[in-house]
Write a protein that holds these residues in place. Sequence first.
Motif, short mmCIF file in Angstrom:
data_model
loop_
_atom_site.label_atom_id
_atom_site.label_comp_id
_atom_site.label_asym_id
_atom_site.label_seq_id
_atom_site.Cartn_x
_atom_site.Cartn_y
_atom_site.Cartn_z
N GLN A 92 0.85 -1.19 0.00
CA GLN A 92 0.00 0.00 0.00
C GLN A 92 0.88 1.23 0.00
O GLN A 92 2.06 1.15 0.31
CB GLN A 92 -0.92 0.01 1.24
CG GLN A 92 -0.22 -0.18 2.56
CD GLN A 92 -0.09 1.08 3.37
OE1 GLN A 92 0.18 2.17 2.84
NE2 GLN A 92 -0.24 0.95 4.69
N HIS A 94 0.46 5.55 1.24
CA HIS A 94 -0.35 6.53 1.96
C HIS A 94 0.49 7.79 2.16
O HIS A 94 1.68 7.80 1.81
CB HIS A 94 -0.79 5.96 3.33
CG HIS A 94 0.36 5.65 4.20
ND1 HIS A 94 1.03 4.43 4.17
CD2 HIS A 94 1.03 6.42 5.10
CE1 HIS A 94 2.04 4.47 5.03
NE2 HIS A 94 2.07 5.67 5.58
N HIS A 96 1.27 11.48 4.79
CA HIS A 96 1.15 12.23 6.04
C HIS A 96 1.24 13.70 5.66
O HIS A 96 2.03 14.05 4.77
CB HIS A 96 2.28 11.88 7.01
CG HIS A 96 2.38 10.41 7.32
ND1 HIS A 96 1.82 9.83 8.44
CD2 HIS A 96 2.93 9.39 6.61
CE1 HIS A 96 2.06 8.53 8.43
NE2 HIS A 96 2.72 8.23 7.33
N GLU A 106 6.89 13.52 7.98
CA GLU A 106 7.32 12.80 9.19
C GLU A 106 8.83 12.95 9.34
O GLU A 106 9.31 13.38 10.40
CB GLU A 106 6.93 11.33 9.07
CG GLU A 106 5.40 11.13 9.04
CD GLU A 106 4.95 9.88 9.73
OE1 GLU A 106 5.32 8.78 9.27
OE2 GLU A 106 4.25 9.97 10.74
N VAL A 121 4.71 1.26 1.12
CA VAL A 121 5.00 0.20 2.08
C VAL A 121 5.13 -1.14 1.35
O VAL A 121 4.21 -1.55 0.63
CB VAL A 121 3.88 0.10 3.14
CG1 VAL A 121 4.16 -1.02 4.14
CG2 VAL A 121 3.71 1.44 3.86
N SER A 197 11.41 2.18 12.07
CA SER A 197 10.18 1.52 12.53
C SER A 197 8.97 2.03 11.74
O SER A 197 9.07 3.01 10.99
CB SER A 197 9.95 1.84 14.01
OG SER A 197 9.49 3.19 14.16
N LEU A 198 7.82 1.38 12.01
CA LEU A 198 6.55 1.95 11.56
C LEU A 198 6.32 3.22 12.36
O LEU A 198 6.73 3.32 13.53
CB LEU A 198 5.41 0.95 11.82
CG LEU A 198 5.45 -0.32 10.98
CD1 LEU A 198 4.37 -1.29 11.45
CD2 LEU A 198 5.30 -0.01 9.50
N THR A 199 5.65 4.21 11.78
CA THR A 199 5.43 5.46 12.51
C THR A 199 4.01 5.54 13.08
O THR A 199 3.62 6.55 13.65
CB THR A 199 5.64 6.69 11.60
OG1 THR A 199 4.62 6.68 10.58
CG2 THR A 199 7.02 6.67 10.97
N THR A 200 3.24 4.46 12.89
CA THR A 200 1.95 4.36 13.58
C THR A 200 1.92 2.98 14.24
O THR A 200 2.73 2.11 13.90
CB THR A 200 0.75 4.46 12.60
OG1 THR A 200 0.72 3.27 11.80
CG2 THR A 200 0.85 5.69 11.72
N1 LIG Z 1 2.76 2.90 10.00
C1 LIG Z 1 2.72 2.29 8.84
N2 LIG Z 1 3.46 2.68 7.84
S1 LIG Z 1 4.53 3.92 7.92
N3 LIG Z 1 3.78 5.28 8.28
O1 LIG Z 1 5.47 3.63 8.99
O2 LIG Z 1 5.08 3.99 6.59
N4 LIG Z 1 1.93 1.18 8.67
C2 LIG Z 1 1.08 0.62 9.72
C3 LIG Z 1 0.69 -0.75 9.21
C4 LIG Z 1 1.06 -0.81 7.75
C5 LIG Z 1 1.92 0.39 7.46
#
Ligand SMILES: N/C(=N\S(N)(=O)=O)N1CCCC1
Length: 261
Positions: A92, A94, A96, A106, A121, A197-200
């Motif tokens: 996917q 997306h 920010h 970010e 991602v 890391s993931l940011t969420t």
């Molecule tokens: N936080 C995330 N992507 S990111 N903002 O770190 O690129 N994700 C959460 C689940 C799938 C992707």
Amino acid sequence: ATCTHKDRNDALHPLWQSPLSIPGGSRQSPINIQWRDSIYDPFLKPLKICYDPTTCLHIWNNGYSFLVEFDDSTDKSIIVGGPLENQYRLKQFHFHWGAINEWGSEHTVDSKFYPAELHLVHWNAVVYPTFEEAVMEGNGLAVIGVFLKLGAHHEGLQTLVDALPAVKHKDTVIEFDVFDPSCLIPSCPDYWTYAGSLTTPPLTESVTWIIKKKPIEVDENQLEAFRMLLFTSDGEEEKRMVDNFRPLQPLMNRTVRSSFQ
Ligand SMILES: N/C(=N\S(N)(=O)=O)N1CCCC1
Ligand SMILES: [Zn+2]
């Protein structure tokens, strides 16, 4: 004292908490990329991006951002090379963004914020059987970050912008069956890369970040289209979807490598 965006962000977005709430968090994202501290690595390969536009499925407002999701049941849309040891499948992308053009990205470069940031991602389907498992592993994910700056109209982005009113509210989805996200990636091959890391949530330390040096240009109307989305579901009191970025995290014991001198 005036409230800085970071304090505002911590206050406004409990989900994007500081690393103190992630026990043992030593490779959290996002970070500030200090250009002069990044280390040129001549062994970094060019990143190879091969997307099949027909793997595009739909656009979904998940209440944090809007995601464009892809069929990741085959190796039709992949990236390979760069800092990566395996090929990774596109799952996917997306964005920010901020309430105003002064912030929204970010990552920052020399402490400069961009008005928005695109994340593509990908997951390591060579080593892991599912995305969910890859999310938990140090080499499970690879995310390409692209900065958006205010400038010329972006033709490729406009097809996406035209669909956004259909996903205004949280948990709405619209079919979106042909789109090639490589039109959103600058042609300049230069990038920084670091372990993060993931940011969420789940904030897992599973991401090899590949941050493109050059931004893409989008116009004010296109940024405004992002800002008319809502965090809230239909029927709830409307909350505009803005400032959906996590505060900067400490670099700790990490180096950022560059693919360019
Ligand atoms: N936080 C995330 N992507 S990111 N903002 O770190 O690129 N994700 C959460 C689940 C799938 C992707
Ligand atoms: Zn993201």
